[in-house]
Design a protein around this motif. Structure first.
Motif, mmCIF file in Angstrom:
data_model
loop_
_atom_site.group_PDB
_atom_site.id
_atom_site.type_symbol
_atom_site.label_atom_id
_atom_site.label_comp_id
_atom_site.label_asym_id
_atom_site.label_seq_id
_atom_site.Cartn_x
_atom_site.Cartn_y
_atom_site.Cartn_z
ATOM 1 N N ILE A 106 -13.434 -3.475 0.384
ATOM 2 C CA ILE A 106 -12.075 -3.402 -0.180
ATOM 3 C C ILE A 106 -12.033 -4.139 -1.520
ATOM 4 C CG2 ILE A 106 -9.706 -4.254 0.137
ATOM 5 C CD1 ILE A 106 -10.160 -3.709 3.198
ATOM 6 N N ALA A 107 -12.688 -5.301 -1.576
ATOM 7 C CA ALA A 107 -12.708 -6.078 -2.833
ATOM 8 C C ALA A 107 -13.372 -5.259 -3.938
ATOM 9 C CB ALA A 107 -13.439 -7.401 -2.617
ATOM 10 N N PHE A 108 -14.481 -4.612 -3.608
ATOM 11 C CA PHE A 108 -15.220 -3.816 -4.596
ATOM 12 C C PHE A 108 -14.374 -2.613 -5.047
ATOM 13 C CE2 PHE A 108 -18.457 -0.486 -5.565
ATOM 14 C CZ PHE A 108 -19.053 -1.114 -6.653
ATOM 15 N N ALA A 109 -13.784 -1.909 -4.082
ATOM 16 C CA ALA A 109 -12.951 -0.745 -4.429
ATOM 17 C C ALA A 109 -11.748 -1.185 -5.272
ATOM 18 C CB ALA A 109 -12.485 -0.039 -3.152
ATOM 19 N N GLY A 110 -11.202 -2.366 -4.958
ATOM 20 C CA GLY A 110 -10.060 -2.891 -5.719
ATOM 21 C C GLY A 110 -10.444 -3.209 -7.157
ATOM 22 N N GLU A 111 -11.620 -3.811 -7.342
ATOM 23 C CA GLU A 111 -12.076 -4.134 -8.705
ATOM 24 C C GLU A 111 -12.231 -2.857 -9.531
ATOM 25 O OE1 GLU A 111 -15.727 -6.368 -8.530
ATOM 26 O OE2 GLU A 111 -14.755 -7.915 -7.327
ATOM 27 N N GLN A 112 -12.800 -1.826 -8.909
ATOM 28 C CA GLN A 112 -13.003 -0.569 -9.638
ATOM 29 C C GLN A 112 -11.665 0.073 -10.017
ATOM 30 O OE1 GLN A 112 -15.711 1.664 -7.052
ATOM 31 N NE2 GLN A 112 -17.279 1.255 -8.591
ATOM 32 N N LEU A 113 -10.721 0.013 -9.079
ATOM 33 C CA LEU A 113 -9.409 0.614 -9.348
ATOM 34 C C LEU A 113 -8.687 -0.147 -10.460
ATOM 35 C CD1 LEU A 113 -7.176 2.618 -8.736
ATOM 36 C CD2 LEU A 113 -6.537 1.242 -6.751
ATOM 37 N N VAL A 114 -8.728 -1.479 -10.406
ATOM 38 C CA VAL A 114 -8.076 -2.285 -11.457
ATOM 39 C C VAL A 114 -8.713 -1.985 -12.813
ATOM 40 C CG1 VAL A 114 -7.844 -4.655 -12.340
ATOM 41 C CG2 VAL A 114 -7.202 -4.133 -9.988
ATOM 42 N N ALA A 115 -10.046 -1.831 -12.844
ATOM 43 C CA ALA A 115 -10.733 -1.542 -14.110
ATOM 44 C C ALA A 115 -10.266 -0.196 -14.674
ATOM 45 C CB ALA A 115 -12.248 -1.543 -13.896
ATOM 46 N N ALA A 139 -8.851 9.392 -7.183
ATOM 47 C CA ALA A 139 -9.951 9.271 -6.214
ATOM 48 C C ALA A 139 -10.222 7.808 -5.891
ATOM 49 C CB ALA A 139 -11.206 9.927 -6.785
ATOM 50 N N SER A 140 -10.196 6.962 -6.913
ATOM 51 C CA SER A 140 -10.450 5.538 -6.697
ATOM 52 C C SER A 140 -9.356 4.914 -5.833
ATOM 53 C CB SER A 140 -10.527 4.848 -8.077
ATOM 54 O OG SER A 140 -10.689 3.479 -7.938
ATOM 55 N N ALA A 141 -8.096 5.290 -6.126
ATOM 56 C CA ALA A 141 -6.968 4.749 -5.343
ATOM 57 C C ALA A 141 -7.017 5.266 -3.906
ATOM 58 C CB ALA A 141 -5.647 5.135 -6.000
ATOM 59 N N ALA A 142 -7.412 6.533 -3.732
ATOM 60 C CA ALA A 142 -7.470 7.107 -2.378
ATOM 61 C C ALA A 142 -8.510 6.372 -1.534
ATOM 62 C CB ALA A 142 -7.799 8.592 -2.454
ATOM 63 N N LEU A 143 -9.630 6.052 -2.164
ATOM 64 C CA LEU A 143 -10.686 5.321 -1.453
ATOM 65 C C LEU A 143 -10.176 3.935 -1.033
ATOM 66 C CD1 LEU A 143 -13.796 5.703 -0.857
ATOM 67 C CD2 LEU A 143 -14.174 4.268 -2.857
ATOM 68 N N LEU A 198 0.835 -1.208 0.000
ATOM 69 C CA LEU A 198 0.000 0.000 0.000
ATOM 70 C C LEU A 198 0.869 1.257 0.000
ATOM 71 C CD1 LEU A 198 -2.839 -1.029 2.502
ATOM 72 C CD2 LEU A 198 -2.943 -1.016 0.001
ATOM 73 N N ASP A 199 2.016 1.212 0.692
ATOM 74 C CA ASP A 199 2.939 2.362 0.675
ATOM 75 C C ASP A 199 3.401 2.640 -0.752
ATOM 76 O OD1 ASP A 199 2.739 2.646 3.391
ATOM 77 O OD2 ASP A 199 4.640 1.654 3.847
ATOM 78 N N PHE A 200 3.734 1.558 -1.467
ATOM 79 C CA PHE A 200 4.172 1.716 -2.860
ATOM 80 C C PHE A 200 3.050 2.323 -3.707
ATOM 81 C CE2 PHE A 200 4.331 0.024 -7.212
ATOM 82 C CZ PHE A 200 5.559 0.540 -7.626
ATOM 83 N N LEU A 201 1.848 1.785 -3.531
ATOM 84 C CA LEU A 201 0.697 2.297 -4.284
ATOM 85 C C LEU A 201 0.495 3.787 -3.984
ATOM 86 C CD1 LEU A 201 -1.688 1.482 -6.149
ATOM 87 C CD2 LEU A 201 -3.004 0.979 -4.093
ATOM 88 N N ASP A 202 0.614 4.125 -2.712
ATOM 89 C CA ASP A 202 0.457 5.511 -2.267
ATOM 90 C C ASP A 202 1.481 6.427 -2.960
ATOM 91 O OD1 ASP A 202 -0.847 7.342 -0.781
ATOM 92 O OD2 ASP A 202 -0.213 6.591 1.176
ATOM 93 N N ALA A 203 2.723 5.946 -3.048
ATOM 94 C CA ALA A 203 3.781 6.750 -3.685
ATOM 95 C C ALA A 203 3.466 6.960 -5.166
ATOM 96 C CB ALA A 203 5.138 6.063 -3.512
ATOM 97 N N GLN A 204 2.921 5.928 -5.810
ATOM 98 C CA GLN A 204 2.564 6.063 -7.231
ATOM 99 C C GLN A 204 1.405 7.047 -7.400
ATOM 100 O OE1 GLN A 204 4.505 4.471 -9.718
ATOM 101 N NE2 GLN A 204 5.648 4.331 -7.800
ATOM 102 N N VAL A 205 0.452 7.015 -6.462
ATOM 103 C CA VAL A 205 -0.676 7.945 -6.527
ATOM 104 C C VAL A 205 -0.171 9.383 -6.347
ATOM 105 C CG1 VAL A 205 -2.855 8.639 -5.442
ATOM 106 C CG2 VAL A 205 -2.330 6.223 -5.729
ATOM 107 N N ALA A 206 0.832 9.569 -5.489
ATOM 108 C CA ALA A 206 1.413 10.913 -5.303
ATOM 109 C C ALA A 206 2.035 11.388 -6.615
ATOM 110 C CB ALA A 206 2.451 10.880 -4.182
ATOM 111 N N GLU A 207 2.722 10.474 -7.328
ATOM 112 C CA GLU A 207 3.311 10.840 -8.634
ATOM 113 C C GLU A 207 2.216 11.260 -9.609
ATOM 114 O OE1 GLU A 207 6.198 8.460 -10.554
ATOM 115 O OE2 GLU A 207 7.100 7.762 -8.681
ATOM 116 N N LEU A 208 1.137 10.496 -9.591
ATOM 117 C CA LEU A 208 -0.003 10.798 -10.469
ATOM 118 C C LEU A 208 -0.531 12.205 -10.167
ATOM 119 C CD1 LEU A 208 -1.903 9.090 -12.481
ATOM 120 C CD2 LEU A 208 -3.427 8.909 -10.541
ATOM 121 N N HIS A 209 -0.667 12.486 -8.883
ATOM 122 C CA HIS A 209 -1.200 13.777 -8.438
ATOM 123 C C HIS A 209 -0.297 14.929 -8.885
ATOM 124 C CE1 HIS A 209 -3.411 16.574 -5.925
ATOM 125 N NE2 HIS A 209 -2.258 17.008 -5.459
#
Ligand SMILES: [Fe+2]
Ligand SMILES: [Fe+2]
Length: 185
Positions: free
Chosen positions: A87-96, A114-118, A19-30
């Motif tokens: 979490i499963a539902f939010a994960g499916e939406q983010l992967v999509a 927004a999807s990743a933050a959720l 999740l830390d890695f994902l968070d860092a990637q989301v920061a790059e996106l932002h």
């Protein structure tokens, strides 16, 4: 018993690192940079796959045994089970969304963010509750027979092919995360 508690905790630590890695990637996106969308997608897919096959079946049994020993835990345990579904539902939406973005579809950065933050918020809150309250309580409440039931709960846990595939996926992710960390300024 101690070994199951240690494994439970170790898996949460592993999830937090992803999740830390994902968070860092989301920061790059932002910040308008160029995050590794493929690695983001693989992290969320790995967390879903590993959770469904290995982690959650064990938690289901441990939680049920805890409620049997202390019925006051029914409400907090039900909340955790709902969070697994959220979490499963939010994960499916983010992967999509990530898959669509990688396939050159038109996806707003702000939608992925927004999807990743959720997803991150749900998941981090869930891990914190389990680590702070549930795992220590399980260590106190559950008997050796309960832990035997936890160990037996997991048919795919005894499937060496599934276990090897999950370990390979995790190793590959670690390598990508390390490469990303050394190449990103
Ligand atoms: Fe959980
Ligand atoms: Fe967990």
């Amino acid at each position: 018993m101690a070994e199951w508690v240690a494994q439970w905790h170790a898996e949460h630590v592993r999830f937090s690192q992803l999740l830390d890695f994902l968070d860092a990637q989301v920061a790059e996106l932002h910040e308008g940079e160029d995050p590794d969308l493929g690695a983001m997608c693989d992290v969320v897919s790995y967390l879903s796959e590993f959770g469904d096959r290995f982690h959650h079946p064990r938690e289901d049994v441990a939680f049920a045994r805890m409620v049997a020993r202390d019925p006051a835990l029914r409400l907090p345990v039900n909340r955790l089970l709902q969070e697994h579904r959220a979490i499963a539902f939010a994960g499916e939406q983010l992967v999509a969304l990530l898959s669509e973005a990688m396939a050159e579809g038109v996806v707003l950065r702000s939608s992925i963010e927004a999807s990743a933050a959720l997803y991150l918020t749900y998941y981090r809150h869930h891990l914190a509750t389990e680590e702070r309250q549930i795992v220590p309580m399980a260590a106190r409440l559950l008997t050796p027979q309960d832990w035997d039931a936890v160990a037996r709960s997991n048919p795919s846990g005894s499937d060496p092919v599934a276990a090897a595939a999950c370990n390979d996926a995790y190793r590959a992710l670690r390598e990508r995360m390390a490469t990303r960390a050394t190449t990103t300024p």
